[in-house]
Design a protein around this motif. Structure first.
Motif, PDB file in Angstrom:
ATOM      1  N   ARG A 267       3.380   5.507   7.159  1.00 59.32           N
ATOM      2  CA  ARG A 267       4.016   4.572   8.099  1.00 59.32           C
ATOM      3  C   ARG A 267       3.386   4.694   9.078  1.00 59.32           C
ATOM      4  NH1 ARG A 267       7.815   1.475   6.538  1.00 59.32           N
ATOM      5  NH2 ARG A 267       9.205   3.405   5.321  1.00 59.32           N
ATOM      6  N   GLN A 268       3.413   6.468   9.464  1.00 55.06           N
ATOM      7  CA  GLN A 268       2.550   6.473  11.276  1.00 55.06           C
ATOM      8  C   GLN A 268       0.968   6.534  10.383  1.00 55.06           C
ATOM      9  OE1 GLN A 268       3.633  10.361  12.029  1.00 55.06           O
ATOM     10  NE2 GLN A 268       5.773  10.230  11.774  1.00 55.06           N
ATOM     11  N   GLU A 269       0.999   7.128   9.817  1.00 53.96           N
ATOM     12  CA  GLU A 269      -1.021   7.066   9.286  1.00 53.96           C
ATOM     13  C   GLU A 269      -1.354   5.512   9.615  1.00 53.96           C
ATOM     14  OE1 GLU A 269      -4.110   7.679   5.866  1.00 53.96           O
ATOM     15  OE2 GLU A 269      -2.227   8.055   5.453  1.00 53.96           O
ATOM     16  N   PHE A 270      -0.638   4.076   8.740  1.00 55.90           N
ATOM     17  CA  PHE A 270      -1.264   3.113   8.913  1.00 55.90           C
ATOM     18  C   PHE A 270      -0.233   2.339  10.162  1.00 55.90           C
ATOM     19  CE2 PHE A 270      -2.539   4.180   4.517  1.00 55.90           C
ATOM     20  CZ  PHE A 270      -3.764   3.664   4.816  1.00 55.90           C
ATOM     21  N   GLY A 271       0.082   2.808  10.468  1.00 59.48           N
ATOM     22  CA  GLY A 271       1.551   2.018  11.196  1.00 59.48           C
ATOM     23  C   GLY A 271       2.295   1.064  11.727  1.00 59.48           C
ATOM     24  N   LEU A 272       3.027   1.385  10.330  1.00 58.42           N
ATOM     25  CA  LEU A 272       4.107   0.021   9.417  1.00 58.42           C
ATOM     26  C   LEU A 272       5.318   0.664  10.222  1.00 58.42           C
ATOM     27  CD1 LEU A 272       2.481   1.205   5.973  1.00 58.42           C
ATOM     28  CD2 LEU A 272       1.638  -0.853   7.137  1.00 58.42           C
ATOM     29  N   ASP A 273       5.702  -1.086  10.463  1.00 57.96           N
ATOM     30  CA  ASP A 273       7.209  -0.978  10.763  1.00 57.96           C
ATOM     31  C   ASP A 273       8.365  -0.742   9.955  1.00 57.96           C
ATOM     32  OD1 ASP A 273       7.902  -2.883   8.789  1.00 57.96           O
ATOM     33  OD2 ASP A 273       7.427  -4.731   9.970  1.00 57.96           O
ATOM     34  N   ASP A 274       9.534  -0.512   9.877  1.00 56.89           N
ATOM     35  CA  ASP A 274      10.171   0.188   8.597  1.00 56.89           C
ATOM     36  C   ASP A 274      10.602  -1.015   7.815  1.00 56.89           C
ATOM     37  OD1 ASP A 274      11.747  -2.043   9.687  1.00 56.89           O
ATOM     38  OD2 ASP A 274      13.593  -0.630  11.378  1.00 56.89           O
ATOM     39  N   ALA A 275       9.626  -1.897   6.821  1.00 53.97           N
ATOM     40  CA  ALA A 275       9.834  -2.483   5.841  1.00 53.97           C
ATOM     41  C   ALA A 275       9.676  -1.432   4.576  1.00 53.97           C
ATOM     42  CB  ALA A 275       9.449  -3.317   6.126  1.00 53.97           C
ATOM     43  N   ARG A 328       1.824  -6.671   8.469  1.00 58.81           N
ATOM     44  CA  ARG A 328       2.336  -5.956   7.227  1.00 58.81           C
ATOM     45  C   ARG A 328       1.217  -5.106   6.308  1.00 58.81           C
ATOM     46  NH1 ARG A 328       9.006  -7.782   6.688  1.00 58.81           N
ATOM     47  NH2 ARG A 328       9.783  -6.147   8.426  1.00 58.81           N
ATOM     48  N   VAL A 329       0.208  -5.765   5.928  1.00 60.41           N
ATOM     49  CA  VAL A 329      -0.834  -5.504   5.527  1.00 60.41           C
ATOM     50  C   VAL A 329      -1.962  -4.670   5.419  1.00 60.41           C
ATOM     51  CG1 VAL A 329      -2.768  -7.233   3.700  1.00 60.41           C
ATOM     52  CG2 VAL A 329      -0.135  -8.222   4.409  1.00 60.41           C
ATOM     53  N   ARG A 330      -1.977  -3.640   4.851  1.00 64.69           N
ATOM     54  CA  ARG A 330      -3.233  -2.833   5.796  1.00 64.69           C
ATOM     55  C   ARG A 330      -4.021  -2.924   3.541  1.00 64.69           C
ATOM     56  NH1 ARG A 330      -0.819  -4.005   9.261  1.00 64.69           N
ATOM     57  NH2 ARG A 330      -0.164  -2.055  10.548  1.00 64.69           N
ATOM     58  N   TYR A 331      -5.843  -2.862   4.103  1.00 65.84           N
ATOM     59  CA  TYR A 331      -6.663  -2.729   3.262  1.00 65.84           C
ATOM     60  C   TYR A 331      -7.987  -1.851   3.020  1.00 65.84           C
ATOM     61  CZ  TYR A 331     -10.570  -3.982   0.034  1.00 65.84           C
ATOM     62  OH  TYR A 331     -11.320  -4.157  -0.951  1.00 65.84           O
ATOM     63  N   VAL A 332      -7.368  -0.720   1.925  1.00 70.10           N
ATOM     64  CA  VAL A 332      -8.946   0.130   2.268  1.00 70.10           C
ATOM     65  C   VAL A 332      -9.680  -0.154   1.129  1.00 70.10           C
ATOM     66  CG1 VAL A 332      -9.103   2.777   3.059  1.00 70.10           C
ATOM     67  CG2 VAL A 332      -7.449   1.960   3.567  1.00 70.10           C
TER      68      VAL A 332
END
Length: 450
Positions: A267-275, A328-332
């Protein structure tokens, strides 16, 4: 028993996909059962490792195929012997290329005669996927019993028959056994000439006899199935490589509760919220159904963070890059092994909406790491994902995927039920031992001429 395994790639020496992983784990599991295993694959120029050359000979011109020396290198790892068979066609950078049918015809027709000239004999040959199809054909002509495994029927090794049949080295009367709509088809060669066919899951073994999944070869496969010569053996998983209790790329854990640190780190690595976090590690191709996930993102992102790792079709990559601007979306892009491990260990659920899936390993890894699979009901996903662990949907459309993810999201809100599913998944036995015993029994039946 002397067994020869033939495949185009084998981890850690060469790899583009799951075939290489199978060829790393299955030989070791068979050797533990007392089978004497030799694995042969091409001597790619970019091969990892340094085989010791043990044989070199000349090979004459045949059609467009260029003359030059063939050579054999050897690496012995534990009880498994790896042979790397090289022709001039493979002495260039990279692995697969546009002329692969031509290259693997030369490779396939000369491999067994070369091994025979070295004094090597085998009781059973086990060929894997289209690149080994011609080897299986020549094994039949030489009187060697064989098993042929289909890992993905979609990739068949086709080329114009007028030009390509001469490359095969097969007698003219054998033309019909490799011809397919005006092409030669190396996958068909394996399907026709092997003594027994297997696929990498029981459900996929049946699916490929249907028009929907048979890729035009369902007629051949129906004949083999009716003769009792087609079966499915589910792939196993390399439990040493995929061990959440000893994985150096994550915060190791033994229990569902122990993995929470990985969830927070991801969650921290990608800066995500608590969902909750939904992950995918995949090739971005139609087969994998990632277009269904992309179409579903407007609804999915209401309940989930989504992290996708992979590369493939340009349109799918572009769509995911566009969506990565969403909170809420991350793509690598690409493949990143350490990140893949972190996604398995840190996601709450793992998405595999495949249109077809011969076996699949990601869903097994996900369950072992405590991430619950959300999968389409097809192939090996049916055979490996129990409904009391993961979540399955039927139609290959985004609405069915959304409904399934909504079901999973509702269960996230019931921590005790979610933890129970996680414990069941982490306790499943996906070792290669059971699969290897099934293969051993099959080899023995062929060796006895049954």
């Amino acid at each position: 028993m002397q067994l020869l395994l033939v495949a185009s790639e084998v981890f850690p020496y060469s790899r583009t996909g799951g075939l290489a992983d199978v060829m790393a784990a299955l030989p070791e599991a068979l050797s533990r059962l007392g089978v004497s295993v030799t694995v042969v694959s091409p001597w790619w120029q970019d091969l990892n490792g340094e085989p010791q050359e043990i044989w070199r000979a000349s090979e004459p011109r045949n059609g467009r195929l260029q003359p030059g020396p063939v050579r054999v290198g050897e690496i012995v790892d534990g009880d498994v012997r790896y042979l790397f068979y090289g022709t001039p066609d493979f002495d260039r950078p990279g692995l697969y290329a546009e002329d692969d049918v031509e290259r693997f015809c030369r490779w396939g027709r000369t491999l067994l005669p070369t091994l025979a000239s070295m004094g090597l004999t085998f009781d059973v040959l086990h060929g894997h996927d289209w690149a080994a199809g011609l080897v299986v054909a020549h094994a039949r002509l030489m009187g060697l019993r064989s098993v042929y495994t289909v890992h993905n029927l979609q990739y068949q090794g086709r080329w114009n028959a007028q030009e390509g049949f001469g490359w095969t080295g097969l007698p003219p009367q054998n033309f019909a056994n490799v011809e397919f709509h005006g092409d030669i088809n190396l996958m068909k060669a394996g399907l026709v000439y092997a003594d027994h066919l297997t696929t990498v899951s029981p459900t996929y073994a049946h699916e490929i006899t249907t028009a929907e999944y048979g890729e035009g070869l369902q007629g051949v496969l129906q004949v083999r199935e009716s003769a009792g010569q087609l079966s499915g053996i589910l792939n196993g998983l390399d439990l040493e490589r995929w061990d959440p209790a000893a994985d150096p790329d994550i915060q190791p854990f033994h229990t569902p509760a122990g993995r929470q640190a990985n969830v927070e780190l991801l969650r921290q690595e990608f800066g995500l919220d608590d969902a909750p976090i939904l992950a995918a590690v995949t090739r971005l191709v139609s087969q994998k159904g990632m277009d269904l996930l992309i179409e579903a993102l407007p609804e999915v992102t209401q309940d989930w963070n989504v992290v996708v790792l992979g590369s493939g079709e340009a349109l799918l990559e572009a769509a995911l890059k566009g969506w990565s601007q969403h909170s809420r979306v991350r793509y690598v892009s690409g493949m990143n092994e350490p990140l893949a491990h972190r996604l398995y260990a840190g996601s709450d659920a793992f998405c595999m909406p495949s249109r077809f899936e011969p076996c699949g390993l990601s869903q097994m890894i996900a369950m072992r790491y405590g991430s619950l699979p959300v999968v389409r009901e097809t192939g090996g996903l049916v055979d490996s994902v129990p409904t009391d662990v993961g979540f399955r949907f039927g139609p290959a459309d985004d609405e069915a995927l959304v409904a399934c993810l909504q079901q999973a999201r509702a269960q996230v809100e019931q921590p005790e039920k979610w933890q129970t599913r996680m414990r069941r998944g982490m306790a499943l036995d996906f070792s290669w031992d059971a699969s290897a015993r099934q293969y051993q029994a099959l080899y023995r039946s062929l060796d006895r001429g049954q």
